[in-house]
Design a protein around this motif. Structure first.
Motif, PDB file in Angstrom:
ATOM      1  N   THR A 182       0.833  -1.194   0.000  1.00  0.00           N
ATOM      2  CA  THR A 182       0.000   0.000   0.000  1.00  0.00           C
ATOM      3  C   THR A 182       0.874   1.252   0.000  1.00  0.00           C
ATOM      4  O   THR A 182       2.050   1.206   0.376  1.00  0.00           O
ATOM      5  N   VAL A 183       0.275   2.363  -0.403  1.00  0.00           N
ATOM      6  CA  VAL A 183       0.999   3.633  -0.390  1.00  0.00           C
ATOM      7  C   VAL A 183       1.406   3.978   1.040  1.00  0.00           C
ATOM      8  O   VAL A 183       2.518   4.462   1.280  1.00  0.00           O
ATOM      9  N   LYS A 184       0.530   3.716   1.991  1.00  0.00           N
ATOM     10  CA  LYS A 184       0.836   4.005   3.398  1.00  0.00           C
ATOM     11  C   LYS A 184       2.037   3.205   3.880  1.00  0.00           C
ATOM     12  O   LYS A 184       2.894   3.719   4.598  1.00  0.00           O
ATOM     13  N   HIS A 185       2.098   1.939   3.489  1.00  0.00           N
ATOM     14  CA  HIS A 185       3.227   1.090   3.890  1.00  0.00           C
ATOM     15  C   HIS A 185       4.541   1.671   3.365  1.00  0.00           C
ATOM     16  O   HIS A 185       5.546   1.741   4.091  1.00  0.00           O
ATOM     17  N   ILE A 186       4.547   2.100   2.115  1.00  0.00           N
ATOM     18  CA  ILE A 186       5.760   2.685   1.531  1.00  0.00           C
ATOM     19  C   ILE A 186       6.126   3.974   2.258  1.00  0.00           C
ATOM     20  O   ILE A 186       7.287   4.204   2.610  1.00  0.00           O
ATOM     21  N   SER A 187       5.114   4.808   2.471  1.00  0.00           N
ATOM     22  CA  SER A 187       5.331   6.083   3.146  1.00  0.00           C
ATOM     23  C   SER A 187       5.925   5.889   4.530  1.00  0.00           C
ATOM     24  O   SER A 187       6.893   6.549   4.920  1.00  0.00           O
ATOM     25  N   ASP A 188       5.362   4.948   5.288  1.00  0.00           N
ATOM     26  CA  ASP A 188       5.848   4.686   6.650  1.00  0.00           C
ATOM     27  C   ASP A 188       7.259   4.092   6.623  1.00  0.00           C
ATOM     28  O   ASP A 188       8.120   4.470   7.426  1.00  0.00           O
ATOM     29  N   ALA A 189       7.507   3.158   5.714  1.00  0.00           N
ATOM     30  CA  ALA A 189       8.804   2.480   5.671  1.00  0.00           C
ATOM     31  C   ALA A 189       9.926   3.424   5.274  1.00  0.00           C
ATOM     32  O   ALA A 189      11.056   3.309   5.770  1.00  0.00           O
ATOM     33  N   LEU A 190       9.632   4.372   4.391  1.00  0.00           N
ATOM     34  CA  LEU A 190      10.666   5.281   3.898  1.00  0.00           C
ATOM     35  C   LEU A 190      10.692   6.617   4.646  1.00  0.00           C
ATOM     36  O   LEU A 190      11.507   7.494   4.330  1.00  0.00           O
ATOM     37  N   LEU A 191       9.783   6.763   5.606  1.00  0.00           N
ATOM     38  CA  LEU A 191       9.702   7.991   6.418  1.00  0.00           C
ATOM     39  C   LEU A 191       9.541   9.225   5.524  1.00  0.00           C
ATOM     40  O   LEU A 191      10.228  10.235   5.657  1.00  0.00           O
ATOM     41  N   VAL A 192       8.598   9.108   4.598  1.00  0.00           N
ATOM     42  CA  VAL A 192       8.318  10.210   3.683  1.00  0.00           C
ATOM     43  C   VAL A 192       6.807  10.334   3.540  1.00  0.00           C
ATOM     44  O   VAL A 192       6.093   9.329   3.577  1.00  0.00           O
ATOM     45  N   ASN A 193       6.306  11.561   3.428  1.00  0.00           N
ATOM     46  CA  ASN A 193       4.846  11.695   3.363  1.00  0.00           C
ATOM     47  C   ASN A 193       4.307  11.340   1.978  1.00  0.00           C
ATOM     48  O   ASN A 193       5.046  11.325   0.982  1.00  0.00           O
ATOM     49  N   ARG A 194       3.023  11.068   1.914  1.00  0.00           N
ATOM     50  CA  ARG A 194       2.385  10.597   0.685  1.00  0.00           C
ATOM     51  C   ARG A 194       2.481  11.620  -0.444  1.00  0.00           C
ATOM     52  O   ARG A 194       2.627  11.260  -1.616  1.00  0.00           O
ATOM     53  N   LYS A 195       2.393  12.897  -0.098  1.00  0.00           N
ATOM     54  CA  LYS A 195       2.479  13.935  -1.125  1.00  0.00           C
ATOM     55  C   LYS A 195       3.845  13.946  -1.798  1.00  0.00           C
ATOM     56  O   LYS A 195       3.949  14.169  -3.009  1.00  0.00           O
TER      57      LYS A 195
END
Length: 281
Positions: A182-195
């Motif tokens: 999921t996009v959230k999983h990527i965002s959390d794993a890479l410590l970067v926001n979705r935008k």
């Protein structure tokens, strides 16, 4: 020569192999040959070279026919979100450069979005005169190995490493995930926001993160069934590739291919030796 040839070759230069998946050489001198086919979304982008052809593109179709003008047409195909219908009439002599994910970005001096915002760019002249000159030499030789060597020489000379660590990590996570990510999983794993993720994908790939994830899931299903010969039931294929249920699997395939999975897998053909799949009409 045969009525029609479709030959695929890997680059020989090891510098290029992480970025260029393969070249293909597709030609026919038989002026009675006409082909209609459908091709499908994928994450590999491509640069197609036509010589002596006229090309027309619509919203979801393309048409190629001979031209008295013997010049070159360069067409860039990016991440596409739906199927396209194609028609081609011989004689034709086309060459394709199929890039791995983020592949073409390593040969550009600026972000892809500054060069082209279209999934299909019908006049991709970014490489300009040096590439035209190299194409003249490529078309003069009949040797496929020599054509590969000349293509390798050009792209080696244009190599420019893409300095986007976060984007590279995100793409790698999506492709290597053992289940749909999921996009959230990527965002959390890479410590970067979705935008930030969305901006990077739009800037360098011309698509959203969600679109990219969906196309990877579709291609994994396709490769599992056709390349790895895992021809289990479609229900099993759906579960193996992390669709919630068969209904979601069917709807996803209809959206990307225009037909249901049963008819899609019954009619699709593997062209060449790489991951080129077309449905002939």
């Amino acid at each position: 020569m045969k009525r029609e040839e479709f030959i695929t070759k890997k680059p020989k230069d090891p510098l290029l192999t992480p970025y260029i998946s393969y070249y293909y050489f597709h030609r026919s001198l038989d002026d009675s040959l006409q082909k209609s086919f459908i091709y499908y979304p994928g994450i590999k982008n491509a640069l197609t070279i036509y010589k002596g052809a006229q090309v027309e593109y619509g919203e979801n179709y393309s048409s190629v026919s001979p031209s008295v003008d013997k010049g070159f047409i360069f067409i860039y195909s990016g991440v596409q979100k739906h199927f396209r219908k194609a028609f081609i009439a011989a004689p034709f002599d086309k060459i394709g450069v199929v890039f791995n994910e983020l592949g073409i970005n390593h040969f550009l001096n600026e972000p892809l979005s500054q060069i082209s915002n279209d999934a299909i760019d019908k006049s991709f002249n970014y490489f300009e005169t040096p590439f035209i000159d190299q194409c003249q030499a490529i078309y003069k030789t009949e040797s496929i190995e020599q054509k590969v060597k000349l293509l390798d020489q050009f792209f080696t000379s244009r190599f420019n490493n893409l300095d986007e660590v976060t984007l590279k990590k995100a793409v790698k996570m999506i492709i290597n995930a053992s289940e749909k990510i999921t996009v959230k999983h990527i965002s959390d794993a890479l410590l970067v926001n979705r935008k930030t993720l969305l901006r990077l994908f739009n800037k360098h790939l011309g698509c959203t993160v969600k679109d990219y994830i969906d196309i990877v899931q579709f291609r994994k299903s396709l490769n599992s069934y056709l390349i790895h010969n895992n021809k289990e039931s479609l229900t099993g294929l759906a579960l193996e590739n992390d669709y919630y249920d068969q209904s979601q699997f069917i709807n996803h395939f209809k959206r990307l291919t225009g037909t249901n999975p049963k008819d899609f897998f019954k009619n699709i053909e593997h062209v060449g030796m790489e991951d080129t799949f077309w449905t002939f009409r």
